[in-house]
Design an enzyme around this catalytic site. Structure first.
Site, PDB file in Angstrom:
ATOM      1  CB  SER A 194      -0.953  -0.583   1.292  1.00  0.00           C
ATOM      2  OG  SER A 194      -1.922  -0.937   1.292  1.00  0.00           O
ATOM      3  NE  ARG A 239     -10.004  11.223  11.368  1.00  0.00           N
ATOM      4  CZ  ARG A 239     -11.418  12.032  11.274  1.00  0.00           C
ATOM      5  NH1 ARG A 239     -10.523  13.028  12.305  1.00  0.00           N
ATOM      6  NH2 ARG A 239     -11.794  11.991  10.071  1.00  0.00           N
ATOM      7  NE  ARG A 242       0.623  -6.010   3.395  1.00  0.00           N
ATOM      8  CZ  ARG A 242      -0.220  -6.023   2.371  1.00  0.00           C
ATOM      9  NH1 ARG A 242      -0.735  -7.133   2.068  1.00  0.00           N
ATOM     10  NH2 ARG A 242      -0.473  -4.941   2.073  1.00  0.00           N
ATOM     11  CD  GLU A 298       0.445 -11.883  -0.200  1.00  0.00           C
ATOM     12  OE1 GLU A 298      -0.654 -11.510  -0.235  1.00  0.00           O
ATOM     13  OE2 GLU A 298       1.644 -12.101   0.198  1.00  0.00           O
ATOM     14  N   GLY A 344      -4.381 -14.286   0.442  1.00  0.00           N
ATOM     15  CA  GLY A 344      -5.145 -12.823  -0.677  1.00  0.00           C
ATOM     16  C   GLY A 344      -5.375 -13.230  -1.811  1.00  0.00           C
ATOM     17  CG  PHE A 345      -9.060 -12.197  -4.107  1.00  0.00           C
ATOM     18  CD1 PHE A 345      -9.588 -12.111  -5.173  1.00  0.00           C
ATOM     19  CD2 PHE A 345      -9.079 -11.671  -2.452  1.00  0.00           C
ATOM     20  CE1 PHE A 345     -10.048 -11.414  -5.977  1.00  0.00           C
ATOM     21  CE2 PHE A 345     -10.855 -10.604  -2.671  1.00  0.00           C
ATOM     22  CZ  PHE A 345     -10.555 -10.363  -4.055  1.00  0.00           C
ATOM     23  CG  LEU A 346      -6.830  -8.457  -5.268  1.00  0.00           C
ATOM     24  CD1 LEU A 346      -6.490  -7.201  -4.228  1.00  0.00           C
ATOM     25  CD2 LEU A 346      -7.792  -8.617  -6.147  1.00  0.00           C
ATOM     26  CG  ASP A 347       0.438 -10.192  -3.777  1.00  0.00           C
ATOM     27  OD1 ASP A 347       0.915 -10.535  -5.340  1.00  0.00           O
ATOM     28  OD2 ASP A 347       0.308  -9.278  -3.282  1.00  0.00           O
ATOM     29  CG  ASP A 384      -2.481  -3.908  -3.286  1.00  0.00           C
ATOM     30  OD1 ASP A 384      -3.019  -4.257  -4.504  1.00  0.00           O
ATOM     31  OD2 ASP A 384      -3.230  -3.892  -1.937  1.00  0.00           O
TER      32      ASP A 384
END
Length: 571
Positions: A124, A161, A188, A279, A304-307, A479
């Protein structure tokens, strides 16, 4: 009349209040009547007492759902309820614009959500040199010391914040009840494939994940020592998420690394806990061994289905043309992979001891669709799942009121485990199948536009994760994982002759014009279509597609890092 306008739209507000009272009736029903009739809430003799307009009173159908109150019992500032381990707080305030219009003076309903949040040094962020790394480390240090503050402009106002303090209530038995006011913060680290020249050993860059482990653990030690006004861990641990590990041998290396860091920093063995991102295919089919290798440290596993999709395309590169992207989502291997992760985690004893997680909802502006669809994750046995925003986290928390995940995991533990053969089924097009020229063009342009839209910000502006309009102007959270999919998909079709280099270049040029138009209102944006040859972001996007097959595991970082460093030098 329900549109957003002014500081408060009462028509919209009344619709929201009605919907929330429906939620209260569904998940926290009264023994008689409805929350819609309430004109008052009170804590009486350790129970919730709701007063109706006719003077009658009702308690909760399940008295155990009353968790406490704050303020005076007969006129509380807040009422605390609980279901499936999640708290919901009803706040009161007659001076509030919402509370003024409500017979019970209800001004807000707060749903406990985002119980854990990952602070990302990986996919990210665009962190390519020492200055970038220091910025990330400094933020993590501020979080661990409880001192981080961020001020920014929003809707014409200056907003600050800071970390929220703990919340205190009076429990039904009269004792004080303290709830953690913040997410449990995880960090991470980067994958094992990257190096950094921020530290040199023998004149050579060191693995970046080694530096991440040392610095994030050192910053986390402030929390363990109580050096700030608030605490992150309630168990004396530091929580590190490890991505892109390939099988148990790399998990063993990470365990050894954590042990050496603990020794160097004077931490007890086992202080550094490990989240295992599932992943990469080798981790998927060896997940039980991976968990065993980190059995004293593992606090979560997560698909992590994208990676994992990017890894699958790269792994299958030589086998043949892969399915179009839309068909990939329903391929046999993907559903088997998701089920296998849960099955393996439950068989390894993670139920009640560690998170079993699912992947991201990538459309941050499509919250109604998310509310309908993402309930599939807790139903699949996930005790946590990724969301793109605080709003999404709160809406997704409703799913955990609807589904008792512990009970669901008990059911799933009895099913037949997912087939490894299904996990290893390659997502290839059937032999002899061809795609029409129009279908190929749509596939190519969709991939090209996604690559350019993301890379233009990553390389051009140093923005690692943002809402990127797709070819249909739908905002998607992009990302490096989504970039990996698109670049590998083009590389696969190039390798098998479905596309040629000239087609890819032309498509990239066409899509660059669209991406420039989509970003025309951004004063920091670097247009690409005015000079393709000299545009560093455009050349980076082209490299990712044309050189995708030769990238180790299809990773995008090697090209991104080099081009971002080039861009920073040019600026």
């Amino acid at each position: 009349g329900c549109g957003k306008r002014g500081p408060y739209n009462p028509v919209r507000g009344d619709r929201v209040v009605a919907r929330v009272r429906e939620l209260l009736d569904h998940h926290f029903p009264l023994e008689n009547g409805t929350h819609a009739w309430a004109v008052g809430y009170a804590a009486a003799q350790g129970q919730l007492e709701v007063t109706f307009g006719d003077g009658s009173r009702a308690a909760l159908l399940d008295p155990a759902q009353f968790a406490g109150h704050d303020g005076e019992p007969d006129k509380p500032d807040g009422i605390l309820l609980v279901k499936n381990g999640l708290h919901l707080e009803i706040r009161f305030g007659a001076s509030n614009p919402i509370g003024r219009r409500d017979l019970a003076a209800v001004s807000d309903v707060r749903l406990e959500s985002a119980l854990s949040t990952i602070m990302d040094l990986e996919d990210s962020v665009a962190s390519v040199d020492t200055d970038d790394k220091l910025a990330g480390y400094r933020n993590w240090l501020g979080l661990m010391k409880g001192t981080l503050e961020q001020t920014f402009e929003k809707n014409g106002e200056t907003v600050s914040r800071v970390l929220h303090g703990d919340r205190r209530f009076t429990a039904p038995d009269g004792n004080e009840l303290t709830l953690h006011g913040r997410s449990l913060m995880l960090v991470r680290n980067v994958g094992m494939h990257l190096v950094t020249d921020a530290v040199l050993a023998g004149g050579k860059p060191i693995p970046e994940t080694f530096l991440d482990a040392m610095i994030t653990a050192l910053a986390g030690k402030h929390d363990l020592l109580g050096n700030g006004p608030m605490r992150n861990s309630r168990a004396g641990s530091i929580y590190i998420v490890k991505p892109k590990m390939h099988g148990s041998a790399e998990v063993e290396l990470a365990v050894e690394l954590f042990g050496r860091v603990e020794q160097a920093l004077g931490l007890d063995r086992g202080t550094l806990k490990m989240g295992i991102m599932d992943e990469e295919r080798r981790t998927t089919v060896n997940l039980r061994n991976c968990i065993a290798a980190a059995r004293e440290r593992v606090f979560f596993i997560n698909t992590g289905f994208l990676d994992r999709t990017g890894d699958e395309i790269h792994t299958d590169m030589e086998a043949g043309p892969v399915l179009p992207k839309a068909e990939m989502k329903s391929a046999a291997w993907l559903s088997a992979y998701e089920d296998s992760n849960v099955d393996t985690g439950l068989a390894a004893g993670l139920r009640g001891h560690a998170q079993i997680g699912k992947g991201m909802w990538a459309m941050p502006d499509e919250m109604a669709n998310m509310l309908s669809a993402k309930i599939g994750h807790p139903k699949a046995g996930a005790s946590t799942a990724w969301v793109p925003s605080p709003t999404a986290a709160t809406l997704h928390a409703i799913h955990y009121l609807m589904v008792d995940v512990d009970a669901r995991q008990a059911q799933l533990a009895a099913r037949e485990p997912a087939s490894v053969d299904d996990v290893l089924t390659l997502p290839l097009m059937d032999a002899g199948r061809t795609l029409s020229p129009d279908a190929l063009t749509r596939e190519l342009e969709n991939n090209a536009q996604g690559i350019l839209g993301y890379v233009a910000r990553w390389v051009g502006q140093g923005v690692g994760c943002s809402k990127v309009p797709d070819i249909n102007n739908v905002a998607l959270m992009e990302d490096c994982a989504t970039l990996r999919i698109s670049s590998q998909h083009i590389a696969n079709y190039l390798h098998h002759g479905l596309l040629d280099e000239a087609q890819v270049r032309k498509a990239m040029e066409r899509m660059a014009v669209i991406v420039d138009r989509q970003n025309a209102g951004d004063p920091d944006y670097h247009p690409m279509s005015s000079d393709f040859e000299s545009s560093i972001p455009f050349q980076a996007a082209l490299d990712l597609a044309l050189k995708g097959r030769e990238q180790p595991n299809g990773y995008t970082e090697f090209i991104l890092y080099a081009r971002r460093q080039q861009m920073k030098a040019a600026d």
